[in-house]
Write an enzyme that holds these catalytic residues in place. Sequence first.
Site, PDB file in Angstrom:
ATOM      1  N   ASP A  33       0.782  -1.178  -0.006  1.00  0.00           N
ATOM      2  CA  ASP A  33      -0.002   0.071   0.008  1.00  0.00           C
ATOM      3  C   ASP A  33       0.922   1.167   0.100  1.00  0.00           C
ATOM      4  O   ASP A  33       2.156   1.098   0.223  1.00  0.00           O
ATOM      5  CB  ASP A  33      -0.749   0.146   1.106  1.00  0.00           C
ATOM      6  CG  ASP A  33      -2.459   0.506   0.940  1.00  0.00           C
ATOM      7  OD1 ASP A  33      -3.432   0.200   1.375  1.00  0.00           O
ATOM      8  OD2 ASP A  33      -2.041   1.845   0.319  1.00  0.00           O
ATOM      9  N   ASP A  50       3.898   3.119  -4.256  1.00  0.00           N
ATOM     10  CA  ASP A  50       2.769   3.677  -4.885  1.00  0.00           C
ATOM     11  C   ASP A  50       2.647   3.077  -6.076  1.00  0.00           C
ATOM     12  O   ASP A  50       3.543   2.659  -7.093  1.00  0.00           O
ATOM     13  CB  ASP A  50       3.028   5.280  -5.322  1.00  0.00           C
ATOM     14  CG  ASP A  50       1.813   5.921  -5.946  1.00  0.00           C
ATOM     15  OD1 ASP A  50       1.107   5.553  -6.768  1.00  0.00           O
ATOM     16  OD2 ASP A  50       1.812   7.115  -5.397  1.00  0.00           O
ATOM     17  N   HIS A 112     -19.892  -0.036 -10.898  1.00  0.00           N
ATOM     18  CA  HIS A 112     -20.092   1.015 -11.582  1.00  0.00           C
ATOM     19  C   HIS A 112     -19.526   1.357 -12.936  1.00  0.00           C
ATOM     20  O   HIS A 112     -19.640   2.428 -13.713  1.00  0.00           O
ATOM     21  CB  HIS A 112     -19.422   2.167 -10.557  1.00  0.00           C
ATOM     22  CG  HIS A 112     -20.171   2.189  -9.432  1.00  0.00           C
ATOM     23  ND1 HIS A 112     -21.350   2.905  -9.114  1.00  0.00           N
ATOM     24  CD2 HIS A 112     -19.691   1.921  -8.278  1.00  0.00           C
ATOM     25  CE1 HIS A 112     -21.950   2.815  -8.100  1.00  0.00           C
ATOM     26  NE2 HIS A 112     -20.891   2.109  -7.106  1.00  0.00           N
ATOM     27  N   TYR A 138     -15.145   7.482 -11.995  1.00  0.00           N
ATOM     28  CA  TYR A 138     -14.816   6.116 -11.304  1.00  0.00           C
ATOM     29  C   TYR A 138     -15.083   4.943 -11.904  1.00  0.00           C
ATOM     30  O   TYR A 138     -14.296   3.690 -12.351  1.00  0.00           O
ATOM     31  CB  TYR A 138     -15.257   6.309 -10.054  1.00  0.00           C
ATOM     32  CG  TYR A 138     -15.126   4.737  -9.237  1.00  0.00           C
ATOM     33  CD1 TYR A 138     -13.750   4.380  -8.972  1.00  0.00           C
ATOM     34  CD2 TYR A 138     -16.411   4.140  -8.796  1.00  0.00           C
ATOM     35  CE1 TYR A 138     -13.812   3.158  -8.026  1.00  0.00           C
ATOM     36  CE2 TYR A 138     -16.113   2.943  -8.338  1.00  0.00           C
ATOM     37  CZ  TYR A 138     -14.848   2.466  -7.917  1.00  0.00           C
ATOM     38  OH  TYR A 138     -14.634   1.376  -6.955  1.00  0.00           O
ATOM     39  N   LYS A 142     -13.171   1.771 -14.284  1.00  0.00           N
ATOM     40  CA  LYS A 142     -13.234   0.254 -14.172  1.00  0.00           C
ATOM     41  C   LYS A 142     -13.431  -0.236 -15.455  1.00  0.00           C
ATOM     42  O   LYS A 142     -12.971  -1.537 -15.690  1.00  0.00           O
ATOM     43  CB  LYS A 142     -14.336  -0.015 -13.233  1.00  0.00           C
ATOM     44  CG  LYS A 142     -14.146   0.502 -11.885  1.00  0.00           C
ATOM     45  CD  LYS A 142     -12.908  -0.165 -11.122  1.00  0.00           C
ATOM     46  CE  LYS A 142     -12.527   0.225  -9.744  1.00  0.00           C
ATOM     47  NZ  LYS A 142     -11.274  -0.437  -9.243  1.00  0.00           N
ATOM     48  N   ARG A 176     -30.832  -0.491  -0.619  1.00  0.00           N
ATOM     49  CA  ARG A 176     -29.786  -0.875  -1.999  1.00  0.00           C
ATOM     50  C   ARG A 176     -29.219  -2.048  -1.702  1.00  0.00           C
ATOM     51  O   ARG A 176     -28.879  -2.980  -2.401  1.00  0.00           O
ATOM     52  CB  ARG A 176     -29.294   0.098  -2.522  1.00  0.00           C
ATOM     53  CG  ARG A 176     -28.427  -0.116  -4.028  1.00  0.00           C
ATOM     54  CD  ARG A 176     -27.892   0.711  -4.648  1.00  0.00           C
ATOM     55  NE  ARG A 176     -26.949   0.580  -5.666  1.00  0.00           N
ATOM     56  CZ  ARG A 176     -25.588   0.144  -5.622  1.00  0.00           C
ATOM     57  NH1 ARG A 176     -24.960   0.717  -4.575  1.00  0.00           N
ATOM     58  NH2 ARG A 176     -25.029  -0.334  -6.640  1.00  0.00           N
TER      59      ARG A 176
END
Lengths: 272, 272, 272, 272, 272, 272
Positions: A33, A50, A112, A138, A142, A176
């Site tokens: 991370d 990174d 999404h 976003y 994806k 939802r």
Amino acid sequence: MTGPVLVTGAAGLIGTVLRGGLPERGWSLRSLDVVPVPEPRPGEEHVVADTTDLAALTEAARGAGALVHLAGIATESTWPAIAHTNIDGTYCALEAARRAGVGRVVLASSNHATGYTPRPDGGLLREVDAPPRPDTYYGVSKVTMEALGSLYADRYGLDVVCLRIGSAFPEPTTTRHLSTWLSPGDTVRLVDAALRTPSPGFAVVWGVSANTRRWWDLTAARALGYEPEDDAEVYAPALVAVHGEPDLTDPVHARVGGEYATAEFDSDNFDV
Amino acid sequence: MTGPVLVTGAAGLIGTVLRGGLPERGWSLRSLDVVPVPEPRPGEEHVVADTTDLAALTEAARGAGALVHLAGIATESTWPAIAHTNIDGTYCALEAARRAGVGRVVLASSNHATGYTPRPDGGLLREVDAPPRPDTYYGVSKVTMEALGSLYADRYGLDVVCLRIGSAFPEPTTTRHLSTWLSPGDTVRLVDAALRTPSPGFAVVWGVSANTRRWWDLTAARALGYEPEDDAEVYAPALVAVHGEPDLTDPVHARVGGEYATAEFDSDNFDV
Amino acid sequence: MTGPVLVTGAAGLIGTVLRGGLPERGWSLRSLDVVPVPEPRPGEEHVVADTTDLAALTEAARGAGALVHLAGIATESTWPAIAHTNIDGTYCALEAARRAGVGRVVLASSNHATGYTPRPDGGLLREVDAPPRPDTYYGVSKVTMEALGSLYADRYGLDVVCLRIGSAFPEPTTTRHLSTWLSPGDTVRLVDAALRTPSPGFAVVWGVSANTRRWWDLTAARALGYEPEDDAEVYAPALVAVHGEPDLTDPVHARVGGEYATAEFDSDNFDV
Amino acid sequence: MTGPVLVTGAAGLIGTVLRGGLPERGWSLRSLDVVPVPEPRPGEEHVVADTTDLAALTEAARGAGALVHLAGIATESTWPAIAHTNIDGTYCALEAARRAGVGRVVLASSNHATGYTPRPDGGLLREVDAPPRPDTYYGVSKVTMEALGSLYADRYGLDVVCLRIGSAFPEPTTTRHLSTWLSPGDTVRLVDAALRTPSPGFAVVWGVSANTRRWWDLTAARALGYEPEDDAEVYAPALVAVHGEPDLTDPVHARVGGEYATAEFDSDNFDV
Amino acid sequence: MTGPVLVTGAAGLIGTVLRGGLPERGWSLRSLDVVPVPEPRPGEEHVVADTTDLAALTEAARGAGALVHLAGIATESTWPAIAHTNIDGTYCALEAARRAGVGRVVLASSNHATGYTPRPDGGLLREVDAPPRPDTYYGVSKVTMEALGSLYADRYGLDVVCLRIGSAFPEPTTTRHLSTWLSPGDTVRLVDAALRTPSPGFAVVWGVSANTRRWWDLTAARALGYEPEDDAEVYAPALVAVHGEPDLTDPVHARVGGEYATAEFDSDNFDV
Amino acid sequence: MTGPVLVTGAAGLIGTVLRGGLPERGWSLRSLDVVPVPEPRPGEEHVVADTTDLAALTEAARGAGALVHLAGIATESTWPAIAHTNIDGTYCALEAARRAGVGRVVLASSNHATGYTPRPDGGLLREVDAPPRPDTYYGVSKVTMEALGSLYADRYGLDVVCLRIGSAFPEPTTTRHLSTWLSPGDTVRLVDAALRTPSPGFAVVWGVSANTRRWWDLTAARALGYEPEDDAEVYAPALVAVHGEPDLTDPVHARVGGEYATAEFDSDNFDV
């Protein structure tokens, strides 16, 4: 497979779930991370890097048996932030795997990527019936993630499994989520399956628990060996008591991406 | 529609074709490229700007009636080059249109967005049966282009038409082109239709001439009003005389992307 | 000389000409461009790299016998684009040659390095009588190219030949080209001479065919062994029929750089 | 001319000389540097800005009557540093002048633009006989400076005077300086002349005092109205006593650029 | 200690003083600057590199016995310039030392790290009574320098000595300098002590001569072995004759940072 | 004060706490993050922007009555990430406040600014006895934050309150937290006090609850009006049962920064 599983974004919400669950299924982990992972377990390797630093990522991938790429901004943001962190980051993850000779990559895609896709009139929505229709930058990232994964599978023969994750939270907190929840336990089961299934080539599957109110088809995910055990419905009485029964014609319930696919997320609405 | 059509990449191959053909169909042009367009016609506006410069592009878009986005690297390249020029460039084109109030955008996508898709056993391949399956980084950038276009249509109500262009050259020069050629005249006809069709919302269509050997379905393009007039077959005798009849099992002929979808385009092969 | 000739910008107009013509004069080629060269010939090496990536370029230069640097924006553009691609790109080409031990570099300079220089009242214009007088940012980049070449010759002993190319197109298409055309065949002859001439040190020569209407002196180029064979005059009847006899007092004909040295190319004129 | 003279690099060695001397010749000053100028005089405006920040520089140029551009690295450095600070910085200075409507620019060029040029066998070296032959990256940046100045004069009608400054120090400290010194007083006289001369168009002149041992011709500088009053020869006895009479065949004395044009300045020699 | 002392910023004012004085105290030098150091002495190594280039700096640090970091902007500037050159530059210096195994680093901090600190009512001001209170962005960069030095001492065990330098000029030129001057000779003595003192761990000390009017405590510096020999007071008569006796209630005299801690240095005041 | 409180990093852990608690204390909020804040409340303004984008931040600050700056990486990371996000981000926050005329800024500093400071032998540690002694790059960025805040208070007259936050989590989860916990309720109380206290000028205070085992002095915080109500001791039995009584000689308990100030956080330990 030999060598640990390199998990990027290991300090995040899903990374923390995997760090807890994968070892007991026999996987050794190398957690990466941009911040140190809290409390590394015995035997857990950890790296601070990174994911847009290709050299560092390639170095970290050496000797790994598989790569699970979770790193990135986990919701909508500005385009420059998304393009850099999510799109360039995914390229680096795949290219690092290729350079380091890691043969399998699991990518954390998202519902999404196809968030504007409407709920079918009845029945379950298959992945093949939900092509790219992103609801946000976003979501665009994806779509690009899945496209890059497809390229690395076709061009370089990597096994690449894209998980279109639903709502991966400890518990469902909205109505939802009664449809879209991916429980922590099922998160582990799904990633475990994606790591374990023999020669998946390229695959895109929904990441969702066995929710009673689910409308995303799990046939493809089950074909990888995924057997969900949780169902959000146990939270339904409490959530319905507070929020009422969901109105399925409300765009929040009528589209894959929920709130992301509503005017609330227009970038115009973000401005003062 | 009022105001000129802003054409990015106007000094390129397709831009030059459009600069010749669109005016006689009644469109006034504002031609933009990172280099000056050669020999601007009377009445043609021209701007030198980089399509990754959002401020400059927004300025150039003011008052335009539509935007045709051709700018970008037109073949495979390194990831940083593709990501910057093609992906960021497309974001800037769409965002500039939105900020300047331009309601329609035509995007030069490519067959390479789905280049690894195999030729169907028989019949024509529809766009909906050819989801993202890019053959190159270039192809990935075209998947992202279509995804961004979809987002701007869904989120902001822009009309966005993506043209999955085949082989847009003056003449066919390979036997693959007998299937994939988009003639200069049909290029103009296709863009004209994309500009003229009422309220297309979001659309993705093949960009190909009425080639006898075509295997990409033109139903969707025709629904926009496109009527191709050219057929690569007139070049067939000459091309077949030189190259022989194409072997349709050869990957070059068996996949949408042709050579791009073969090992020849592995980046490993580019290295010395 | 051993090792192939590394040609940057090999996929461009001049690169394509050289890829066709140099091999039959005995040169083996390593073709480099930011996009793949189309249809590499047997024995031709090819690399995809950006010429502003010094590490990649140095890697590509290893083992090469000479470097022909064509990469760059081939006309006017914005200053940032020119400064990055053309100026930094030329530094990288020369520095890569030095680091890799490549002893000879041929640089594609341009008449636009001295585009505002007027036509002499009579006789031929020698290079030494045409010091820097650029007509564009593009021209400035070519002045810088020649200066960098001079430095690498003086400071490191490289052989550096700068070709101030005229109008390198398949055929002349304007009456100015009757003076300034460099035919494809002569392009090959000129580069071949620049590669072959013994110990040129640092040289700057016009790159133009043996055009009847030529007013740039070829003495220096011939001293390198260049023997042009083509003359644009064969196209004169057709071009004059269309455009009329050129008016030599028109700035387009009265200055080295032609249209570039007219108000038409003021950057103010590029704006809408 | 109305409005102050904007001096970039005002906190440097030459800037400090000009800040002292120009006001008493009637010029009001606006001093700009990336660091604050020490002890601004009454009536002196001052700005902190980076000369590679075009917006800030344009803002600073508004209302100025002329611009004297001194900012930049004043000796050899790495290419990235030179390219950014000196080359981009000069573009910004000229473009800021154009945007702000400043009609005259004086550029601090350098003898190192032509540092490898040999001393003539006899007589004085004219600027026109000393075309670009830089001895360093620094010198390359000065060639580019002159080329940019030429372009802005030709294309936009600015008056641009380039001063090829010799050795601008308080006193001569080497025997080379006996030829190349530009005294502080003559620095002021030269810049004053460059600001005052009517309509110079584009000019390149040596910047050197009336040194007895001078071998750079001052005809062109005098044509601007420059009347040098100092002569390094008064320092000759002391310098010769220490260093001996200069050997004019030594490259340090035989080339315009002195030590810069010797192997001592090869970048290879800079490394450990 | 073995290996030379790597001095960054060696071509600057303090670097030049150290290049003259350290060798006669037995230190061999490796001088680094972004420009070549003028006239390297026999035995002096020299490198041209930018201190924000970590790879180059690490390379330069190999084999060095200690690192004296002087490079950076030596006064106020814009934030981007300060952040890049001073803050990133200091990180690179310390990290290069760590990577290259250099065990001791001397950092050129500044009184401006605590420039707004007022003069005590009486007595001398100790460093521990002057915590960070910067007067400029420059001062902020020095606070960060000390913090980075502290971290590298605590986390990696490096010896790090921070010198809060006063006014390091050849001679005092203002009445403030009567208190704050650090003479060239004492500069050498101070750095020599910082290099020689056994195991200092982390230390912050004032860098000032034995000035009669001094109000910064030298106890800590003397603990390192520093014995100053100069006193600005010999310049007092001349300075007071010109400027009058200093008014100690004037902020220029009442705060550590002098003029920097007055409204004169507000960035608003820098603008035209 | 008029105008809302602009909270940067509003979607983070502390931001979420403040978004819940500040409105009921009468503050209206403008919430800013690089991602959208989830579920904005009625009356809550929200903006998506990157805190390193000065123009966007200044725009967002217009009309605000105060700025609470929480945005940034909240733990250790690589230097480039920390320098960009935390250091440049803080500069942008303060400069945006200045440009927009916002008179008060609350900065989220951290105990890690002084993490290597040892626990006093007895009694409470005052802020003035804990000068910069960072334990990580993260801690260095907090030292710089405090220094920038000090500068903006001294130079521009802003009120700047720095909160050296302890462990701001929903509940204490380690025995160290028994000393260092800052409860959600006290977080709101502390920020409320920092916003409300009249004319604080520049202040640095610990941010910690009224923990029984606390060893950081709250006198300064209380002087701002902060009245903590929570005590981690209620969690002590459970935590001690699991982890045992803390060994106060263990570095984790003996230094301000806890684990951050141990070898575990050496960047060397992060590598595989």
